[in-house]
Write a protein that holds these residues in place. Structure first.
Motif, short mmCIF file in Angstrom:
data_model
loop_
_atom_site.label_atom_id
_atom_site.label_comp_id
_atom_site.label_asym_id
_atom_site.label_seq_id
_atom_site.Cartn_x
_atom_site.Cartn_y
_atom_site.Cartn_z
N THR A 1 -9.36 19.51 1.78
CA THR A 1 -8.04 19.31 2.37
C THR A 1 -7.62 17.86 2.32
O THR A 1 -8.37 16.97 2.72
N ILE A 2 -6.42 17.65 1.78
CA ILE A 2 -5.83 16.32 1.72
C ILE A 2 -4.70 16.27 2.74
O ILE A 2 -3.81 17.13 2.71
N LEU A 3 -4.72 15.31 3.62
CA LEU A 3 -3.59 15.10 4.53
C LEU A 3 -2.70 14.02 3.93
O LEU A 3 -3.18 12.91 3.63
N ILE A 4 -1.43 14.36 3.75
CA ILE A 4 -0.46 13.40 3.21
C ILE A 4 0.49 13.00 4.32
O ILE A 4 1.20 13.84 4.88
N VAL A 5 0.47 11.72 4.66
CA VAL A 5 1.34 11.20 5.71
C VAL A 5 2.39 10.33 5.03
O VAL A 5 2.09 9.23 4.56
N GLU A 6 3.58 10.84 4.93
CA GLU A 6 4.63 10.18 4.12
C GLU A 6 5.98 10.62 4.67
O GLU A 6 6.21 11.82 4.85
N ASP A 7 6.86 9.66 4.95
CA ASP A 7 8.14 10.02 5.57
C ASP A 7 9.24 10.31 4.55
O ASP A 7 10.25 10.91 4.90
N GLU A 8 9.06 9.93 3.29
CA GLU A 8 10.10 10.23 2.30
C GLU A 8 9.92 11.66 1.81
O GLU A 8 8.89 11.99 1.20
N PRO A 9 10.94 12.54 2.06
CA PRO A 9 10.77 13.96 1.74
C PRO A 9 10.44 14.24 0.28
O PRO A 9 9.56 15.05 -0.02
N GLU B 1 -7.23 15.88 14.70
CA GLU B 1 -7.50 17.25 15.14
C GLU B 1 -8.02 18.14 14.02
O GLU B 1 -8.90 18.97 14.23
N SER B 2 -7.47 17.98 12.80
CA SER B 2 -7.90 18.93 11.76
C SER B 2 -8.87 18.32 10.76
O SER B 2 -9.33 19.00 9.85
N ARG B 3 -9.22 17.02 10.94
CA ARG B 3 -10.29 16.41 10.15
C ARG B 3 -10.19 16.71 8.65
O ARG B 3 -11.08 17.38 8.08
N PRO B 4 -9.13 16.24 7.99
CA PRO B 4 -9.03 16.47 6.54
C PRO B 4 -10.15 15.73 5.81
O PRO B 4 -10.80 14.85 6.38
N ASP B 5 -10.35 16.09 4.54
CA ASP B 5 -11.39 15.44 3.76
C ASP B 5 -10.97 14.07 3.24
O ASP B 5 -11.81 13.23 2.92
N LEU B 6 -9.64 13.89 3.15
CA LEU B 6 -9.12 12.60 2.68
C LEU B 6 -7.70 12.45 3.20
O LEU B 6 -6.98 13.44 3.35
N VAL B 7 -7.29 11.23 3.48
CA VAL B 7 -5.93 10.97 3.96
C VAL B 7 -5.20 10.07 2.98
O VAL B 7 -5.72 9.01 2.61
N VAL B 8 -4.02 10.51 2.53
CA VAL B 8 -3.12 9.66 1.76
C VAL B 8 -2.08 9.17 2.76
O VAL B 8 -1.37 9.96 3.37
N ILE C 1 -9.57 6.96 3.15
CA ILE C 1 -8.13 6.76 3.40
C ILE C 1 -7.57 5.94 2.24
O ILE C 1 -8.05 4.84 1.96
N VAL C 2 -6.57 6.52 1.57
CA VAL C 2 -5.90 5.83 0.47
C VAL C 2 -4.49 5.49 0.93
O VAL C 2 -3.70 6.38 1.26
N MET C 3 -4.17 4.20 0.98
CA MET C 3 -2.86 3.78 1.48
C MET C 3 -1.85 3.64 0.34
O MET C 3 -2.22 3.29 -0.79
N LEU C 4 -0.60 3.89 0.67
CA LEU C 4 0.50 3.71 -0.28
C LEU C 4 1.35 2.55 0.21
O LEU C 4 1.74 2.51 1.38
N THR C 5 1.60 1.60 -0.67
CA THR C 5 2.34 0.42 -0.24
C THR C 5 3.50 0.15 -1.19
O THR C 5 3.46 0.57 -2.35
N ALA C 6 4.53 -0.51 -0.68
CA ALA C 6 5.68 -0.82 -1.53
C ALA C 6 5.37 -2.03 -2.39
O ALA C 6 4.52 -2.85 -2.05
N LYS C 7 6.04 -2.11 -3.53
CA LYS C 7 5.85 -3.24 -4.43
C LYS C 7 6.18 -4.53 -3.70
O LYS C 7 7.13 -4.60 -2.94
N GLY C 8 5.36 -5.55 -3.91
CA GLY C 8 5.61 -6.82 -3.25
C GLY C 8 4.94 -6.95 -1.90
O GLY C 8 4.99 -8.00 -1.28
N GLU C 9 4.34 -5.87 -1.43
CA GLU C 9 3.65 -5.92 -0.14
C GLU C 9 2.13 -5.91 -0.30
O GLU C 9 1.41 -5.57 0.62
N GLU C 10 1.68 -6.31 -1.51
CA GLU C 10 0.24 -6.25 -1.76
C GLU C 10 -0.55 -7.08 -0.75
O GLU C 10 -1.64 -6.71 -0.35
N SER C 11 0.04 -8.21 -0.34
CA SER C 11 -0.73 -9.04 0.59
C SER C 11 -0.89 -8.35 1.94
O SER C 11 -1.87 -8.56 2.64
#
Ligand code: CA
Length: 237
Positions: free
Chosen positions: A5-13, A45-52, A78-88
């Motif tokens: 199970t992958i949990l995807i936490v992302e606000d852009e539909p 609560e649901s303990r996914p195997d990985l979180v994006v 946990i794999v994070m998604l970041t916007a371009k230019g926010e690498e730091s």
């Protein structure tokens, strides 16, 4: 592996939907959260195997989620998604316990490949010997062999290499490397890490200027890049 199970936490539909489709096609079960609060609840609560995990989220941001997940003692990748230019900014996320990150816009294939690699490592018990290319790292004897011949490493170079290899595929910040290799009590800076990486590269890279193994992550730190990394964790005894 199918069924994880992958949990995807992302606000852009559109992004959320696209990632869901791609992960499902790859055989994963997918749980979705559209804001930070729901994401945190689902992770705990649901303990996914990985979180994006997207960083900029309504209610609770990705950093805070990362900190709270690790605070609960949960160790899933946990794999994070970041916007371009926010690498730091990603340095903060990695220091709070994230394993990896991708910068938007990213290739979904690359995200899938990285997630699969993290899941594979999470499934396997840590081995005593790690094989990469012509090298073999023998953790028990703290030796690096190249085609069976010992490669001379300083204790710091060895410790750095072992850390990188054990956490192959994961982005490591200079701060984290300092903590793990030098410890808290010594006054050293990120420069010390860079110097040690440079001397290590001269010993393991065919072309230290274009490293195959120890990859520089601009403004962030380093990652051991195994590529086709099936050799890792092959315990040979
Ligand atoms: Ca966002």
């Amino acid at each position: 592996m199918a069924g994880e199970t992958i949990l995807i936490v992302e606000d852009e539909p559109a992004m959320r939907r696209g990632l869901k489709d791609n992960f499902e096609q790859a055989g994963y079960r997918v749980a979705l959260a559209a804001d930070g609060e729901a994401g945190l609840r689902a992770a705990v609560e649901s303990r996914p195997d990985l979180v994006v995990l997207d960083i900029m989220l309504p209610k609770v941001n990705g950093y805070e989620i990362c900190r709270l997940i690790r605070g609960q003692g949960l160790t899933m990748p946990i794999v994070m998604l970041t916007a371009k230019g926010e690498e730091s900014d990603i340095v903060l996320g990695l220091n709070l316990g994230a394993d990896d990150y991708l910068t938007k816009p990213f290739s979904v294939r690359e995200l899938l490949a990285r997630c699969e690699a993290h899941l594979r490592r999470a499934r396997e018990p840590a081995g005593k010997r790690y094989v990469f290319g012509a090298f073999e790292l023998d953790v028990a004897s703290r030796r690096l062999l190249r085609e069976g011949e010992a490669v001379e490493l300083t204790p710091k170079e060895y410790a750095l290499l072992e850390l990188l290899v054990r956490r192959a595929g994961r982005a490591l910040t200079r701060d984290e490397i300092l903590r793990q290799v030098w410890g808290y009590n010594v006054f050293v800076t990120g420069r010390s890490v860079d110097r040690c990486v440079n001397t290590l590269r001269k010993k393991i890279e065919d072309d230290p200027a274009r490293p195959r193994w120890v990859v520089t992550l601009r403004e962030v730190g380093y990652r051991f890049d195994g590529g086709n990394w099936t050799g890792v964790n092959q315990a040979k005894g």
